[in-house]
Design a protein around this motif. Structure first.
Motif, mmCIF file in Angstrom:
data_model
loop_
_atom_site.group_PDB
_atom_site.id
_atom_site.type_symbol
_atom_site.label_atom_id
_atom_site.label_comp_id
_atom_site.label_asym_id
_atom_site.label_seq_id
_atom_site.Cartn_x
_atom_site.Cartn_y
_atom_site.Cartn_z
ATOM 1 N N GLY A 193 4.794 -21.344 32.604
ATOM 2 C CA GLY A 193 6.170 -20.889 32.432
ATOM 3 C C GLY A 193 6.768 -20.440 33.744
ATOM 4 N N THR A 211 9.591 -17.195 35.642
ATOM 5 C CA THR A 211 10.403 -15.988 35.565
ATOM 6 C C THR A 211 11.484 -16.039 36.629
ATOM 7 O OG1 THR A 211 10.392 -13.569 35.846
ATOM 8 C CG2 THR A 211 8.701 -14.800 37.009
ATOM 9 N N ILE A 223 11.053 -17.872 24.892
ATOM 10 C CA ILE A 223 11.975 -17.532 25.967
ATOM 11 C C ILE A 223 12.527 -16.137 25.692
ATOM 12 C CG2 ILE A 223 13.991 -18.586 24.836
ATOM 13 C CD1 ILE A 223 14.910 -19.405 27.688
ATOM 14 N N HIS A 276 14.901 -12.561 27.538
ATOM 15 C CA HIS A 276 15.739 -11.989 28.595
ATOM 16 C C HIS A 276 15.747 -10.478 28.426
ATOM 17 C CE1 HIS A 276 18.911 -11.733 31.593
ATOM 18 N NE2 HIS A 276 19.600 -10.969 30.771
ATOM 19 N N THR A 318 14.740 -13.181 33.169
ATOM 20 C CA THR A 318 14.645 -14.210 32.138
ATOM 21 C C THR A 318 13.338 -14.951 32.355
ATOM 22 O OG1 THR A 318 17.045 -14.490 32.046
ATOM 23 C CG2 THR A 318 15.700 -16.269 31.148
ATOM 24 N N ARG A 319 12.564 -15.114 31.285
ATOM 25 C CA ARG A 319 11.312 -15.832 31.415
ATOM 26 C C ARG A 319 11.081 -16.711 30.192
ATOM 27 N NH1 ARG A 319 5.890 -13.463 31.990
ATOM 28 N NH2 ARG A 319 6.818 -12.376 33.763
ATOM 29 N N GLY A 320 10.412 -17.811 30.437
ATOM 30 C CA GLY A 320 10.070 -18.714 29.359
ATOM 31 C C GLY A 320 8.690 -19.298 29.595
ATOM 32 N N GLN A 321 8.052 -19.744 28.531
ATOM 33 C CA GLN A 321 6.740 -20.346 28.689
ATOM 34 C C GLN A 321 6.416 -21.222 27.487
ATOM 35 O OE1 GLN A 321 3.642 -17.387 28.953
ATOM 36 N NE2 GLN A 321 3.827 -16.786 26.838
#
Length: 422
Positions: free
Chosen positions: A73, A75, A397, A399, A412-415
């Protein structure tokens, strides 16, 4: 459901609940798990799906469930900096094993897991965490039950911590060792229990950007708690309770003794579990905290949790809490603050093997003796796709925004991840 199904459900609820508490940002979690579940409802997350449930391996009277998760992911702000955030991709590897007994009397649950998350070109943010936990259930008679628990873990502090600022929390790591025992007596409509636990917290130094290390040993502490509850069931769906607890906190570093405290908490509330409709708990009370420094603080505290079941495929949840906490870095005298939190979530079973999740959290942390205030807001969404008994795919995801009196930080992060059940 049978002993195997019961073992699976026990593992899912016991360790999932622990994980949820660990993510709320409090170093010292709540003392009393109410146990409002009376078997009338199953949430989307709890429901067993026989076609996709890992089969595990049986060894004698134990079921063993190993798994390995990989994820990748990114960030937008590796260090939760108020400006000029440094984005980074990351990869992670997380092995784990859970064990559940199939015994007709007594029970045993074990958990071991580790996480190695590496941020590309941002090694200071790397996370290496682990957990070892064991919990037993001893039936001491028809009405008496004891539940001892031992746990040790290396944890990440996280962005919702109110003890330090966001940038320090992002790279802060600590060791937690816990021993607890719960003794419960049930007779007719009356349930009483006592929980005693002792925990130690040891904080690792924080590595700064210039390579120097920031000592955090002044935050090391020991926490001993004893909490009792008396509960009366007015009906199969409704019970009333009163509880009382005492917490002793002692800081171990030289010169930090004034931050130690003794706290008494009194509360009363109710638990509800309505078949195919809702379950939850709510309590209001008062806390009185006296510090070794001579300072005295107290006031109203509250906690509540609610799960709604509009359909079998949809579970809605909400939680609220008001508690008295402490800032613990850079001060030799107490800096207590009120921590007010709200959260909401939804789990939807779009398909038998596809679960969608949405969450929202808000927190306000207000220092009592200083004009300092922080607000934290977080939203997130995720999906979990059960490919087979052995393979699960997931994506998420989120925020988070943290506003302080003088600074603000956003991330904001997603994986996406793949879990292989052995």
């Amino acid at each position: 459901m049978g002993r195997l199904g019961g073992a699976l459900l026990a593992l899912a609820t016991a360790f999932a609940a622990q994980g949820a508490r660990a993510q709320d940002g409090l170093i010292v979690s709540a003392a009393i798990p109410q146990g409002v579940d009376r078997g009338r409802n199953l949430s989307v997350a709890q429901r067993l799906r026989p076609a996709y449930t890992p089969s595990g391996a049986r060894i004698g009277g134990l079921m063993i469930f190993p798994r390995l998760r990989t994820a990748a992911g990114g960030t937008s702000n590796s260090y939760l900096a108020p400006s000029n955030g440094r984005p980074s991709a990351f990869v992670s590897l997380a092995p784990a094993v859970e064990v559940a007994s199939l015994w007709s009397r007594h029970a045993l649950r074990l958990q071991a897991e580790a996480l190695d998350r590496r941020y590309l070109n941002e090694s200071r943010r790397n996370e290496r965490t682990w957990t070892l936990a064991g919990e037993g259930e001893l039936e001491l008679g028809a009405t008496l039950r004891a539940t001892p628990r031992l746990a040790a873990s290396q944890q990440v502090e996280g962005p919702l911590s109110g003890e330090v600022d966001a940038a320090q929390a992002a790279v802060s790591r600590f060791r937690r060792d816990l021993a607890s025992v719960r003794v419960q007596h049930v007779s007719g409509r009356i349930r009483t229990f006592v929980i005693a636990d002792a925990a130690t917290f040891r904080f690792a130094p924080v590595r700064r950007a210039d390579g120097t290390r920031l000592d955090q040993s002044g935050r090391d502490r020991e926490v001993i708690r004893v909490t009792g509850q008396f509960e009366y069931a007015r009906s199969p769906a409704l019970s009333l309770f009163v509880q009382a607890g005492h917490t002793t906190t002692r800081f171990t570093a030289s010169g930090r003794a004034p931050l130690g405290s003794d706290m008494i908490r009194l509360a009363a509330g109710l638990n509800v579990d309505l078949a195919q409709r809702a379950r939850g708990t709510i309590a209001f009370g008062h806390v009185d905290r006296r510090y070794i420094s001579g300072e005295h603080r107290g006031g109203l505290v509250a906690e509540g949790a609610l799960e709604l079941f509009p359909t079998q495929r949809l579970t809605l949840s909400a939680k609220a809490r008001r508690s008295l906490e402490d800032a613990t870095y850079g001060n030799r005298l107490p800096r207590p603050f009120w921590d007010d939190r709200l959260s909401a979530g939804a789990d939807y079973e779009l398909l038998a093997n596809l679960i969608l999740t949405a969450t929202a959290d808000a927190a306000r942390q207000t220092e009592i003796a200083a004009p300092n205030r922080r607000t934290i807001r977080r939203v997130g969404a995720g999906a979990r796709y059960l490919v087979s008994r052995r393979i699960t795919l997931d994506a998420a995801i989120g925020h988070v925004v943290r506003d302080g009196t003088a600074t603000a930080a956003r991330e904001t992060r997603g994986q996406t991840g793949l879990t292989f059940h052995l």
